[in-house]
Design a protein around this motif. Structure first.
Motif, PDB file in Angstrom:
ATOM      1  N   ARG A   1      -4.174 -11.149   0.735  1.00 31.92           N
ATOM      2  CA  ARG A   1      -4.769 -12.492   0.808  1.00 31.92           C
ATOM      3  C   ARG A   1      -5.081 -12.921   2.239  1.00 31.92           C
ATOM      4  N   GLY A   2      -4.486 -12.229   3.230  1.00 29.29           N
ATOM      5  CA  GLY A   2      -4.821 -12.514   4.622  1.00 29.29           C
ATOM      6  C   GLY A   2      -3.934 -13.513   5.319  1.00 29.29           C
ATOM      7  N   TYR A   3      -2.912 -13.990   4.687  1.00 23.62           N
ATOM      8  CA  TYR A   3      -1.991 -14.936   5.313  1.00 23.62           C
ATOM      9  C   TYR A   3      -0.636 -14.855   4.613  1.00 23.62           C
ATOM     10  N   GLY A   4       0.407 -15.286   5.325  1.00 25.42           N
ATOM     11  CA  GLY A   4       1.754 -15.221   4.774  1.00 25.42           C
ATOM     12  C   GLY A   4       2.318 -16.587   4.461  1.00 25.42           C
ATOM     13  N   ILE A   5       3.089 -16.662   3.397  1.00 22.04           N
ATOM     14  CA  ILE A   5       3.773 -17.909   3.024  1.00 22.04           C
ATOM     15  C   ILE A   5       5.258 -17.619   2.873  1.00 22.04           C
TER      16      ILE A   5
ATOM     17  N   CYS B   1      -0.873 -16.934   9.829  1.00 24.31           N
ATOM     18  CA  CYS B   1      -2.015 -16.016   9.831  1.00 24.31           C
ATOM     19  C   CYS B   1      -1.857 -15.027  10.988  1.00 24.31           C
ATOM     20  N   PRO B   2      -2.496 -13.864  10.882  1.00 24.85           N
ATOM     21  CA  PRO B   2      -2.371 -12.857  11.938  1.00 24.85           C
ATOM     22  C   PRO B   2      -3.284 -13.130  13.134  1.00 24.85           C
ATOM     23  N   ILE B   3      -2.891 -12.603  14.288  1.00 26.09           N
ATOM     24  CA  ILE B   3      -3.732 -12.578  15.485  1.00 26.09           C
ATOM     25  C   ILE B   3      -3.893 -11.122  15.886  1.00 26.09           C
ATOM     26  N   PHE B   4      -5.141 -10.707  16.127  1.00 26.32           N
ATOM     27  CA  PHE B   4      -5.418  -9.324  16.511  1.00 26.32           C
ATOM     28  C   PHE B   4      -5.909  -9.252  17.956  1.00 26.32           C
ATOM     29  N   ASN B   5      -5.618  -8.141  18.636  1.00 22.94           N
ATOM     30  CA  ASN B   5      -6.121  -7.955  19.989  1.00 22.94           C
ATOM     31  C   ASN B   5      -7.441  -7.194  19.969  1.00 22.94           C
ATOM     32  N   PHE B   6      -7.959  -6.860  21.148  1.00 23.39           N
ATOM     33  CA  PHE B   6      -9.278  -6.228  21.224  1.00 23.39           C
ATOM     34  C   PHE B   6      -9.302  -4.827  20.627  1.00 23.39           C
ATOM     35  N   ARG B   7      -8.134  -4.231  20.437  1.00 24.29           N
ATOM     36  CA  ARG B   7      -8.073  -2.905  19.802  1.00 24.29           C
ATOM     37  C   ARG B   7      -7.983  -3.003  18.283  1.00 24.29           C
ATOM     38  N   GLY B   8      -7.901  -4.233  17.764  1.00 27.67           N
ATOM     39  CA  GLY B   8      -7.753  -4.418  16.327  1.00 27.67           C
ATOM     40  C   GLY B   8      -6.322  -4.298  15.864  1.00 27.67           C
ATOM     41  N   GLU B   9      -5.367  -4.337  16.807  1.00 33.43           N
ATOM     42  CA  GLU B   9      -3.943  -4.236  16.475  1.00 33.43           C
ATOM     43  C   GLU B   9      -3.343  -5.622  16.293  1.00 33.43           C
ATOM     44  N   ILE B  10      -2.334  -5.723  15.452  1.00 33.66           N
ATOM     45  CA  ILE B  10      -1.651  -7.007  15.281  1.00 33.66           C
ATOM     46  C   ILE B  10      -0.971  -7.370  16.603  1.00 33.66           C
ATOM     47  N   SER B  11      -1.254  -8.571  17.078  1.00 35.01           N
ATOM     48  CA  SER B  11      -0.720  -9.018  18.364  1.00 35.01           C
ATOM     49  C   SER B  11       0.321 -10.117  18.191  1.00 35.01           C
TER      50      SER B  11
ATOM     51  N   ARG C   1      -1.499 -28.446  -0.748  1.00 36.84           N
ATOM     52  CA  ARG C   1      -1.512 -28.619   0.713  1.00 36.84           C
ATOM     53  C   ARG C   1      -1.634 -27.273   1.409  1.00 36.84           C
ATOM     54  N   LEU C   2      -0.939 -26.279   0.925  1.00 39.39           N
ATOM     55  CA  LEU C   2      -1.018 -24.954   1.534  1.00 39.39           C
ATOM     56  C   LEU C   2      -2.433 -24.392   1.458  1.00 39.39           C
ATOM     57  N   ASN C   3      -3.130 -24.698   0.379  1.00 36.40           N
ATOM     58  CA  ASN C   3      -4.503 -24.228   0.225  1.00 36.40           C
ATOM     59  C   ASN C   3      -5.418 -24.852   1.271  1.00 36.40           C
ATOM     60  N   ILE C   4      -5.137 -26.105   1.624  1.00 37.72           N
ATOM     61  CA  ILE C   4      -5.904 -26.777   2.678  1.00 37.72           C
ATOM     62  C   ILE C   4      -5.528 -26.211   4.048  1.00 37.72           C
ATOM     63  N   LEU C   5      -4.230 -26.063   4.286  1.00 36.83           N
ATOM     64  CA  LEU C   5      -3.755 -25.560   5.565  1.00 36.83           C
ATOM     65  C   LEU C   5      -4.211 -24.128   5.816  1.00 36.83           C
TER      66      LEU C   5
ATOM     67  N   MET D   1      -6.435 -20.126   9.315  1.00 40.52           N
ATOM     68  CA  MET D   1      -7.246 -18.919   9.404  1.00 40.52           C
ATOM     69  C   MET D   1      -8.356 -19.085  10.438  1.00 40.52           C
ATOM     70  N   ASP D   2      -8.898 -20.293  10.528  1.00 42.66           N
ATOM     71  CA  ASP D   2      -9.918 -20.567  11.535  1.00 42.66           C
ATOM     72  C   ASP D   2      -9.324 -20.415  12.939  1.00 42.66           C
ATOM     73  N   ALA D   3      -8.112 -20.932  13.120  1.00 43.97           N
ATOM     74  CA  ALA D   3      -7.435 -20.804  14.414  1.00 43.97           C
ATOM     75  C   ALA D   3      -7.144 -19.340  14.740  1.00 43.97           C
ATOM     76  N   GLY D   4      -6.652 -18.595  13.758  1.00 46.02           N
ATOM     77  CA  GLY D   4      -6.352 -17.179  13.964  1.00 46.02           C
ATOM     78  C   GLY D   4      -7.579 -16.382  14.341  1.00 46.02           C
ATOM     79  N   ARG D   5      -8.698 -16.688  13.692  1.00 46.95           N
ATOM     80  CA  ARG D   5      -9.964 -16.011  13.973  1.00 46.95           C
ATOM     81  C   ARG D   5     -10.391 -16.276  15.423  1.00 46.95           C
ATOM     82  N   LYS D   6     -10.280 -17.529  15.846  1.00 47.32           N
ATOM     83  CA  LYS D   6     -10.745 -17.893  17.185  1.00 47.32           C
ATOM     84  C   LYS D   6      -9.833 -17.374  18.286  1.00 47.32           C
ATOM     85  N   VAL D   7      -8.539 -17.411  18.058  1.00 49.11           N
ATOM     86  CA  VAL D   7      -7.617 -16.866  19.061  1.00 49.11           C
ATOM     87  C   VAL D   7      -7.816 -15.356  19.180  1.00 49.11           C
TER      88      VAL D   7
END
Length: 258
Positions: free
Chosen positions: A183-187, A201-211, A227-231, A236-242
């Motif tokens: 699903r792309g995120y943990g609860i 949500c995960p954050i990846f580095n430039f190598r595509g590794e979990i950071s 609420r979790l569905n909204i959050l 995920m938007d924050a994780g994508r941008k970071v």
């Protein structure tokens, strides 16, 4: 502006747009300069390794010095600094506790914590280790490691119960990690602390590794499914941008997390 520097940088940008590079005549036409000027600029760039010439086609393309400098830049990026504005936005949107967790030497470590506007007492502290098996951030990081590495960590650290909801069976946890990756995120629902539910949500580095991971924590009473569905969308938007700030291709984020 120094014209020669401007022209040299323009050449680098042009050459980077074509896989097979540019010829001298093409560059001269693009920059509206004579060939002798282009040759001098190329010779200087080649001397410093930013441009190289294909010995067969005689065309010019990016040199490896550019790649080396790019890698150094990406390696030197401070994840805490890069994430700061996105964590602050999450705090403003949710009024909940926001954590930034990194993965380092087989451990998850809290490196930032924003308290939100709501009163919530949590055991987490900046600089402390986040339990890998019973926090949303820890489990999210485990989910995006190889199963072999995840099992090594589970065997090394064990699965001590923090609450009655903590997953203490390795196979049950591995199954949970598989679901997180799908699903792309943990609860985490009161697995680490009674009364507290978290989403990460995960954050990846430039190598595509979990950071690392970003998490939102709040009282279970207001962290229900709706609420979790909204959050989920916010985080995920924050994780994508970071991840993008760390050099990961933002357009691949949604595909990569599956």
């Amino acid at each position: 502006m120094v014209k020669s520097v401007d022209r040299a940088l323009t050449i680098i940008k042009l050459v980077s747009t074509k896989k097979d590079g540019y010829g001298v005549t093409e560059l001269a036409d693009k920059l509206e300069l004579n060939k002798s000027s282009i040759f001098r600029l190329l010779a200087t760039l080649m001397e410093h390794g930013f441009i190289e010439q294909d010995l067969v086609t005689k065309r010019y393309r990016l040199g490896y010095q550019y790649l080396e400098l790019s890698s150094k830049l990406l390696d030197s990026m401070d994840i805490r600094k890069e994430a700061a504005p996105y964590l602050k936005k999450l705090e403003e949107l949710t009024n909940e506790v926001i954590h930034l967790v990194i993965y380092s030497q087989k451990e998850a470590v809290y490196i930032e914590k924003l308290e939100g506007n709501e009163t919530l007492r949590m055991h987490s502290q900046v600089g402390k280790r986040a339990p890998m098996h019973c926090t949303s951030a820890g489990k999210t990081i485990l989910a995006y490691l190889s199963e072999e590495e995840a099992r090594q960590i589970i065997n090394l650290k064990g699965l001590p119960p923090h609450t009655k909801n903590t997953l203490t069976d390795p196979e049950e946890l591995i199954l949970n990690l598989t679901e997180i990756k799908k699903r792309g995120y943990g609860i985490e629902r009161e697995e680490n602390e009674i009364g507290i539910t978290c989403i990460a949500c995960p954050i990846f580095n430039f190598r595509g590794e979990i950071s690392g991971a970003i998490s939102i924590s709040g009282p279970s009473i207001r962290m229900g499914d709706d609420r979790l569905n909204i959050l989920k969308d916010y985080i995920m938007d924050a994780g994508r941008k970071v991840s993008s700030r760390l050099g990961f291709d933002e357009s691949l984020y949604n595909q990569y997390i599956k």
